[in-house]
Motif scaffolding. Structure first.
Motif, PDB file in Angstrom:
ATOM      1  N   THR A  48     128.656  57.995 -11.044  1.00 44.79           N
ATOM      2  CA  THR A  48     127.378  58.638 -11.589  1.00 44.79           C
ATOM      3  C   THR A  48     125.695  57.683 -12.008  1.00 44.79           C
ATOM      4  O   THR A  48     126.148  56.751 -12.372  1.00 44.79           O
ATOM      5  CB  THR A  48     127.638  59.213 -13.445  1.00 44.79           C
ATOM      6  OG1 THR A  48     128.923  60.186 -13.398  1.00 44.79           O
ATOM      7  CG2 THR A  48     126.549  59.794 -14.372  1.00 44.79           C
ATOM      8  N   LEU A  49     125.263  58.655 -11.556  1.00 43.04           N
ATOM      9  CA  LEU A  49     123.846  57.387 -11.353  1.00 43.04           C
ATOM     10  C   LEU A  49     123.007  58.373 -12.878  1.00 43.04           C
ATOM     11  O   LEU A  49     122.125  59.696 -12.642  1.00 43.04           O
ATOM     12  CB  LEU A  49     123.691  57.847  -9.961  1.00 43.04           C
ATOM     13  CG  LEU A  49     123.885  57.082  -9.122  1.00 43.04           C
ATOM     14  CD1 LEU A  49     123.516  57.433  -7.755  1.00 43.04           C
ATOM     15  CD2 LEU A  49     125.535  55.689  -9.434  1.00 43.04           C
ATOM     16  N   VAL A  50     122.238  57.709 -12.821  1.00 39.25           N
ATOM     17  CA  VAL A  50     121.266  58.142 -14.485  1.00 39.25           C
ATOM     18  C   VAL A  50     120.469  57.403 -14.293  1.00 39.25           C
ATOM     19  O   VAL A  50     119.950  56.409 -14.197  1.00 39.25           O
ATOM     20  CB  VAL A  50     122.015  57.267 -15.788  1.00 39.25           C
ATOM     21  CG1 VAL A  50     120.646  58.076 -16.836  1.00 39.25           C
ATOM     22  CG2 VAL A  50     123.521  57.393 -16.182  1.00 39.25           C
ATOM     23  N   GLU A  51     118.923  58.292 -14.773  1.00 36.95           N
ATOM     24  CA  GLU A  51     117.629  57.869 -14.423  1.00 36.95           C
ATOM     25  C   GLU A  51     117.339  56.630 -15.018  1.00 36.95           C
ATOM     26  O   GLU A  51     117.931  56.820 -16.266  1.00 36.95           O
ATOM     27  CB  GLU A  51     117.056  58.722 -14.294  1.00 36.95           C
ATOM     28  CG  GLU A  51     115.782  58.604 -14.043  1.00 36.95           C
ATOM     29  CD  GLU A  51     114.137  59.855 -14.273  1.00 36.95           C
ATOM     30  OE1 GLU A  51     113.406  59.704 -14.172  1.00 36.95           O
ATOM     31  OE2 GLU A  51     115.041  60.525 -15.093  1.00 36.95           O
ATOM     32  N   HIS A  54     120.388  53.675 -13.126  1.00 36.92           N
ATOM     33  CA  HIS A  54     120.586  53.032 -11.695  1.00 36.92           C
ATOM     34  C   HIS A  54     119.640  53.427 -10.494  1.00 36.92           C
ATOM     35  O   HIS A  54     119.334  52.785  -8.965  1.00 36.92           O
ATOM     36  CB  HIS A  54     122.017  53.738 -11.705  1.00 36.92           C
ATOM     37  CG  HIS A  54     123.375  53.813 -11.663  1.00 36.92           C
ATOM     38  ND1 HIS A  54     123.405  54.848 -13.725  1.00 36.92           N
ATOM     39  CD2 HIS A  54     123.797  52.790 -12.155  1.00 36.92           C
ATOM     40  CE1 HIS A  54     124.423  54.781 -13.803  1.00 36.92           C
ATOM     41  NE2 HIS A  54     125.173  53.148 -13.422  1.00 36.92           N
ATOM     42  N   VAL A  68     123.370  58.617  -4.139  1.00 30.25           N
ATOM     43  CA  VAL A  68     124.221  58.882  -4.816  1.00 30.25           C
ATOM     44  C   VAL A  68     125.734  59.564  -3.945  1.00 30.25           C
ATOM     45  O   VAL A  68     126.943  59.392  -5.007  1.00 30.25           O
ATOM     46  CB  VAL A  68     124.036  60.876  -6.055  1.00 30.25           C
ATOM     47  CG1 VAL A  68     124.755  61.778  -4.981  1.00 30.25           C
ATOM     48  CG2 VAL A  68     125.375  60.373  -6.798  1.00 30.25           C
ATOM     49  N   THR A  91     122.675  66.478 -14.099  1.00 28.11           N
ATOM     50  CA  THR A  91     122.194  67.191 -14.801  1.00 28.11           C
ATOM     51  C   THR A  91     121.159  67.570 -14.309  1.00 28.11           C
ATOM     52  O   THR A  91     119.954  65.891 -14.589  1.00 28.11           O
ATOM     53  CB  THR A  91     122.482  66.327 -16.045  1.00 28.11           C
ATOM     54  OG1 THR A  91     123.459  65.935 -15.720  1.00 28.11           O
ATOM     55  CG2 THR A  91     121.626  66.325 -17.478  1.00 28.11           C
ATOM     56  N   SER A 129     120.603  62.809 -13.876  1.00 26.91           N
ATOM     57  CA  SER A 129     121.279  62.288 -13.713  1.00 26.91           C
ATOM     58  C   SER A 129     122.324  63.041 -13.047  1.00 26.91           C
ATOM     59  O   SER A 129     122.039  64.783 -12.813  1.00 26.91           O
ATOM     60  CB  SER A 129     122.992  61.691 -15.260  1.00 26.91           C
ATOM     61  OG  SER A 129     123.172  63.265 -15.504  1.00 26.91           O
ATOM     62  N   SER A 131     126.328  63.087 -11.081  1.00 25.13           N
ATOM     63  CA  SER A 131     127.454  62.791 -10.502  1.00 25.13           C
ATOM     64  C   SER A 131     128.396  62.999  -9.214  1.00 25.13           C
ATOM     65  O   SER A 131     128.182  64.138  -9.108  1.00 25.13           O
ATOM     66  CB  SER A 131     128.662  63.115 -11.706  1.00 25.13           C
ATOM     67  OG  SER A 131     128.175  62.688 -13.155  1.00 25.13           O
ATOM     68  N   HIS A 319     127.545  47.740 -17.980  1.00 24.43           N
ATOM     69  CA  HIS A 319     126.886  48.468 -18.672  1.00 24.43           C
ATOM     70  C   HIS A 319     126.859  48.214 -19.735  1.00 24.43           C
ATOM     71  O   HIS A 319     126.636  48.365 -21.224  1.00 24.43           O
ATOM     72  CB  HIS A 319     127.196  50.068 -18.398  1.00 24.43           C
ATOM     73  CG  HIS A 319     126.835  50.776 -17.156  1.00 24.43           C
ATOM     74  ND1 HIS A 319     125.706  50.846 -16.815  1.00 24.43           N
ATOM     75  CD2 HIS A 319     127.779  51.162 -16.001  1.00 24.43           C
ATOM     76  CE1 HIS A 319     125.356  52.241 -15.641  1.00 24.43           C
ATOM     77  NE2 HIS A 319     126.850  51.182 -14.923  1.00 24.43           N
TER      78      HIS A 319
END
Length: 324
Positions: A48-51, A54, A68, A91, A129, A131, A319
């Motif tokens: 998962t990449l989150v603004e 990541h 991604v 998302t 985000s 995934s 994290h």
């Protein structure tokens, strides 16, 4: 509070869930799971990449689509798998059709190059985000894994190190009027469009004794290999491969050892297999460099050009590290 960060959380709450079903060759805690099926060994991974965690919020959508998928294909490469399918969950803060067009174009270009079919996923509303769950097949009965390095093995890495970390610094500072000596576009490309070393991963099957992809920094990821193998190692710091852009922009050991986001493969190789590296370079179409040696004494050390040895802090991104 549980100490030890991200790995400790996984070990305490999720590691035992692997035992709920037979057929798990490699479960929670490695780059990808390896599962026995009626047709062979299946590899599965999820990222998962989150603004702003990541990727920066102003990343080009095409680059995010590429990135991604690439980070998941890199996990498959680390276990020697050939990618086949992916599921995508998005998302989104809003329905931006132009953004989606550009994002999907970046995703598709890399998927097409590696023969990956998108077979499902989900979309929801919320902070940005992305995934991906990626699946692939492994030839033979055993994939690559982190545990397996033995004293005397060489420590190797594909490609060059530190480019992505330095590229991120330059990207975030790009509004400043500081003259650049190197090629910031190349370094930003290494950050936003990493190249998963799928061909190298498959070529290392039956050759490498252990492998991992370098996502959290060389020192952190190599330390995971050494710890799971019950060994230690020494890196030759002058041997760490650097790109010309990295040299021109005066990147340093901090980027090389702790920067992360390289998505190169770090692997250990028995000495008797070293003469096969020329074949691997040709097959994988990427440089491979010997950067150190696996040793019996636990821990990770570095030796400089003058022969001075020092202990290396694993560092790297976590994290849930205490104090982060």
């Amino acid at each position: 509070m549980i100490g030890g960060g991200e790995a400790a959380l996984i070990q305490r709450y999720f590691h035992d869930l692997t035992a709920q079903r037979d057929g798990v060759a490699l479960g929670v805690g490695d780059d990808a799971a390896l599962l026995h099926t009626d047709t062979g060994l299946l590899a599965a991974c999820c990222d998962t990449l989150v603004e702003d965690i990541h990727f920066p919020g102003d990343i080009p959508p095409e680059a995010l689509g590429h990135r991604v998928l690439a980070v998941n294909l890199s996990d498959l490469a680390a276990v020697g798998a050939r990618p086949a399918w992916a599921l995508l969950s998005l998302t989104l803060p809003e329905k931006d059709l132009q953004w989606l067009e550009r994002f999907s174009a970046g995703f598709k270009a890399l998927a097409d190059r590696h023969g990956v079919a998108l077979v499902g996923g989900d979309t929801t509303h919320g902070p940005l985000s992305v995934s991906v769950t990626a699946l692939g097949s492994v030839a033979g009965e055993h994939g690559l894994r982190r545990g397996g390095a033995r004293p005397g093995d060489g420590i190797w890495v594909t490609g060059t190190l530190g480019d992505a970390a330095l590229g991120l610094e330059l990207w975030l500072e790009r509004e400043e009027a500081t003259p650049l000596a190197g090629d910031p576009a190349y370094l930003a490309g290494r950050l936003f469009r990493p190249e998963p070393r799928v061909a190298a991963g498959t070529a290392l099957l039956g050759r490498a004794s252990a492998a991992i992809d370098v996502s959290d920094g060389l020192a952190a990821d190599l330390s995971r290999v050494l710890d799971e193998s019950g060994v230690g190692g020494t890196l030759e710091l002058e041997a760490l491969p650097r790109s010309q852009a990295f040299i021109d922009e005066r990147g340093d050991l901090r980027h090389l050892l702790h920067g992360g986001d390289d998505y190169e493969l770090c692997f250990t190789l028995p000495v008797e297999r070293e003469d096969e590296m020329a074949c691997l370079r040709e097959h994988a179409a990427t440089p491979v460099t010997r950067i150190g040696t696996v040793e019996e004494t636990p821990g990770l050390r570095g030796v400089d050009a003058g022969g001075v040895v020092c202990a290396l802090d694993p560092g790297g991104y976590d994290h849930f590290a205490e104090g982060s």
